[in-house]
Enzyme design. Structure first.
Site: not given
Ligand code: DSN
Length: 420
Positions: A58, A60, A204, A230, A233, A239
């Protein structure tokens, strides 16, 4: 239960059922022709990194400022990913935590917009994306969406029309970016329009990020206020998503990602993003991205020569759209028939489509995955022949079986994941 070698708590289940499903998917990926414009084959190094023990942590917060102890190594992972991302895209600030492109977009919206603010974005039917204003998406529900269409004749963005709409709508944010647009997007023209109406500009680049990284498509970095992408692609990584902006926006963007829209970062994926950034800096990636476009243009020309109508008449990037209206076929029928022959692509709405998104008048074809396999112009000719033959013989199961054999043979000649 299988006990670990010290025979205590780290027990694992031998999930043979899931292993078999994974084997089946591996076999599918190896034996079909993947023409989905947003898919790719990521490297084994990326896959190994994604499957690492970093998933256990974790973290954060951000490097040097976490909510949990034990983040010294994790900080190194994220710092390396950020450094490489900035180097790759020539930027001075990036956030590599977004879990996806939609999450990246959502964080940008949260950073500069309030409920009810106006967004001007590309119409979904003309190539835009769900997260740019679809009525069921949070953008459509919480913001006031205005859309620009492509020109009815050229089927390309009409910048004069975008300007006209921007002057009428006075949006707070303009979005330049698409998920099924085959032409160059002129980010400088969008910048001029945004400046004229006092709007923020978000590019984008989810689809073209790898082409930009490879230097074969114009960049939005340094032009748009915010660039979202992203990583899976054309960029060929794990991903996930990312945001690039000038560092004056760093505080705003960081807090909009965490705690604004996400919790704990996926550190195994961030590490794999770092790997993919390194791979994309290798000179071979320039060749790869150049080849994606060459293959796309070749396959597009082949389909044109076979009298298929190409939306906008051609392509400048990794994808193109075929309008099947004059073939009396829907995108749904075509994509189903092609899939049964092992050619995997998606049905897609075309500009001004009269059919709904589940049926559509078109199909979208992209070349990132087949180019990763090493296919070139010669193979594009074979693929064009197979697509044409399938669409002309889609009701003959023996014809589909023949194509299916050819697909398997072609995919077998360009194997992926040989070691798996
Ligand atoms: N699903 C992606 C695409 O195929 O374009 C966009 O999110």
């Amino acid at each position: 239960m299988i006990k670990d070698n010290r025979n205590h708590t780290l027990a694992a289940v031998a999930d043979t059922e899931m292993q078999q499903i994974l084997k089946n998917e591996l076999e599918r990926q190896k034996s079909q022709i993947i023409l989905i414009a947003s898919e790719n084959f990521t490297s084994q190094e990326v896959i190994r990194t994604m499957g690492s023990i970093l998933t256990n942590k974790y973290a954060e917060g951000y490097p040097g400022d976490r909510y949990y102890e034990g983040c010294r190594v994790i900080d190194e992972v994220e710092e390396l990913a950020i450094k490489r991302c900035n180097e790759l895209f020539n930027s001075n600030f990036s956030n590599v935590q977004p879990h996806s492109g939609v999450q990246a977009n959502t964080a940008v919206f949260l950073s500069v917009l309030n409920c009810g603010d106006k967004i001007l974005s590309m119409n979904l039917r003309d190539g835009g994306h769900l997260s740019h204003g679809h009525k069921q998406n949070l953008t459509g529900r919480y913001f006031d969406i205005f859309t620009y269409s492509v020109d009815t004749e050229t089927e390309m963005i009409d910048y004069e029309n975008v300007k006209k709409l921007a002057k009428i709508a006075k949006p707070k944010l303009i979005i330049a970016g698409a998920s099924s647009y085959s032409r160059i997007i002129d980010y400088s023209k969008f910048r001029e329009i945004a400046d004229e109406v006092g709007a923020f500009l978000m590019a984008d680049i989810a689809h073209v990020a790898g082409l930009i990284a490879g230097g074969v498509y114009p960049t939005s970095v340094g032009i748009a206020d915010f660039t979202t992408a992203t990583t899976h692609k054309t960029l060929r990584g794990p991903r996930g998503g990312l945001i690039i902006a000038d560092k004056k926006y760093s505080g705003l963007i960081n807090k909009s990602v965490f705690p604004g829209t996400q919790g704990g970062p996926l550190m195994h994926v961030i590490a794999a993003k770092a790997v993919c950034f390194l791979e994309a800096m290798d000179p071979s990636f320039k060749t790869y991205s150049k080849n994606i476009i060459e293959n796309s243009k070749a396959l597009c020309q082949d389909m044109k020569d076979k009298s298929y109508r190409i939306v906008s008449g051609g392509t400048d990037n990794h994808l193109f759209l075929i309008d099947l209206t004059d073939k009396n076929l829907t995108g749904y029928e075509a994509s189903e028939a092609l899939a049964s022959a092992g050619i995997i692509l998606n049905k897609n709405v075309i500009p001004y489509d009269q059919l709904n998104p589940n049926i559509t008048s078109g199909i979208r074809i992209g070349t990132p995955a087949v180019t990763t396999q090493g296919m070139g112009i010669e193979e594009m000719h074979l693929i064009a022949d197979m697509i044409d033959f399938t669409l002309k013989n889609m009701h003959h199961s023996s014809a589909l079986k023949d194509v299916s054999k050819k697909v398997k043979a072609l995919a077998g000649d360009f194997p992926v994941y040989s070691g798996m």
